[in-house]
Design a protein around this motif. Structure first.
Motif, PDB file in Angstrom:
ATOM      1  N   PRO A   5       0.928  -1.209   0.149  1.00  0.00           N
ATOM      2  CA  PRO A   5      -0.322  -0.049  -0.116  1.00  0.00           C
ATOM      3  C   PRO A   5       0.653   1.533   0.027  1.00  0.00           C
ATOM      4  O   PRO A   5       0.669   2.240  -0.570  1.00  0.00           O
ATOM      5  CB  PRO A   5      -0.541  -0.302   1.321  1.00  0.00           C
ATOM      6  CG  PRO A   5      -0.012  -1.039   2.394  1.00  0.00           C
ATOM      7  CD  PRO A   5       0.663  -1.986   1.210  1.00  0.00           C
ATOM      8  N   SER A  49      -3.787  -3.682   5.604  1.00  0.00           N
ATOM      9  CA  SER A  49      -3.811  -2.406   5.339  1.00  0.00           C
ATOM     10  C   SER A  49      -2.322  -1.594   5.319  1.00  0.00           C
ATOM     11  O   SER A  49      -1.750  -0.308   4.839  1.00  0.00           O
ATOM     12  CB  SER A  49      -4.934  -1.832   5.825  1.00  0.00           C
ATOM     13  OG  SER A  49      -5.010  -1.438   6.733  1.00  0.00           O
ATOM     14  N   LYS A  90      -9.977  -3.094   8.287  1.00  0.00           N
ATOM     15  CA  LYS A  90      -9.407  -2.408   7.994  1.00  0.00           C
ATOM     16  C   LYS A  90      -8.104  -1.879   9.153  1.00  0.00           C
ATOM     17  O   LYS A  90      -7.397  -1.303   9.299  1.00  0.00           O
ATOM     18  CB  LYS A  90     -10.518  -1.143   8.269  1.00  0.00           C
ATOM     19  CG  LYS A  90     -10.031   0.268   7.959  1.00  0.00           C
ATOM     20  CD  LYS A  90     -10.594   1.719   7.348  1.00  0.00           C
ATOM     21  CE  LYS A  90     -10.011   2.855   7.504  1.00  0.00           C
ATOM     22  NZ  LYS A  90     -11.482   3.623   7.166  1.00  0.00           N
ATOM     23  N   ASP A  92      -6.984  -4.419  10.809  1.00  0.00           N
ATOM     24  CA  ASP A  92      -5.523  -5.134  10.708  1.00  0.00           C
ATOM     25  C   ASP A  92      -5.642  -6.389  11.714  1.00  0.00           C
ATOM     26  O   ASP A  92      -4.966  -7.376  11.882  1.00  0.00           O
ATOM     27  CB  ASP A  92      -4.454  -5.034  10.322  1.00  0.00           C
ATOM     28  CG  ASP A  92      -3.878  -3.599   8.984  1.00  0.00           C
ATOM     29  OD1 ASP A  92      -5.054  -4.437   7.821  1.00  0.00           O
ATOM     30  OD2 ASP A  92      -3.196  -3.171   9.115  1.00  0.00           O
TER      31      ASP A  92
END
Length: 230
Positions: A5, A49, A90, A92
């Protein structure tokens, strides 16, 4: 494949069982290191994420979570099957694994013994994703079904007559985009209502869908050069 990411790195999973992390050095050369080895048939790998953890799965239902030098092998469940799809919540703290056995398994990660909740879906699963707010997971699979899971509640809807092979969250609202091997791409809300539908004039044998934003003119030109964009 899954892209980091934040940094120019990506993961690959191969039939030799190896999960590799690739990165580009200062000279522009791509290098890789092995992050896990299932022995054979690694089929899915996903960054968390924040990019600090990696979850990967194989064709026998094994799932591992890598956090730096620490590896957490999640225990096999009763009748495990191919881990075709993995998605991170979201925060994790959880992953959901979509199996070909029409089962979704939600794992609580990093708090001692992992906690698993297994819920049935309508058909064999090909892919799974969380909404942007991380509250709802959706899995797609054979016969055009989508399975929504939220707060231990399940809702199954039929979106298409063909097989759905990929699903991704919408970036700006709590909804999903699903794509099938018949070429149809659908947007659906969390009640299973199709809000957008696109039917191209060609078919695909395998699809990966992403809700892309901020695509540059250069990227668009490159995509069109190699077969068009839908």
């Amino acid at each position: 494949l899954d892209f980091h990411p934040e940094f120019p790195m990506f993961l690959s999973a191969g039939e030799d069982g190896k999960v590799l992390q690739w990165n580009k050095d200062s000279l522009g050369n791509w290098n890789y290191r092995e992050v896990y080895d299932f022995g054979k048939w690694a089929i899915e790998c996903k960054y968390s994420s924040d990019g600090k953890k990696i979850a990967c799965g194989d064709a026998l239902g094994h799932v591992a979570v890598i956090d730096g030098a620490s590896v957490e092998d999640l225990p096999l469940q009763e009748r495990p099957d191919q881990a075709w799809g993995i998605a991170w919540s979201k925060d994790d703290k959880h992953i959901v694994v979509a199996e070909r056995s029409a089962m979704l398994r939600f794992w609580q990660i990093g708090e001692g013994k992992p906690v698993c909740v297994s819920v049935p879906s309508e058909s064999a699963n090909w892919d799974v994703a969380f909404t942007e707010d991380g509250t709802t997971a959706a899995a797609v699979g054979d016969r055009g079904y989508i399975t929504f899971a939220r707060d231990n509640k399940i809702k199954v809807c039929k979106l298409s007559e063909g097989r759905l092979q990929a699903v991704a969250p919408c970036k700006e609202k709590n909804a999903f985009i699903a794509a099938g091997d018949d070429g149809i791409v659908l947007e659906t809300d969390l009640d299973g209502n199709v809000t957008k539908r696109f039917v191209p004039d060609r078919q695909y044998s395998r699809l990966k869908v992403e809700n892309a934003i901020n695509v540059s003119d250069f990227q668009l030109s490159s995509i069109r050069q190699f077969g068009g964009i839908d």
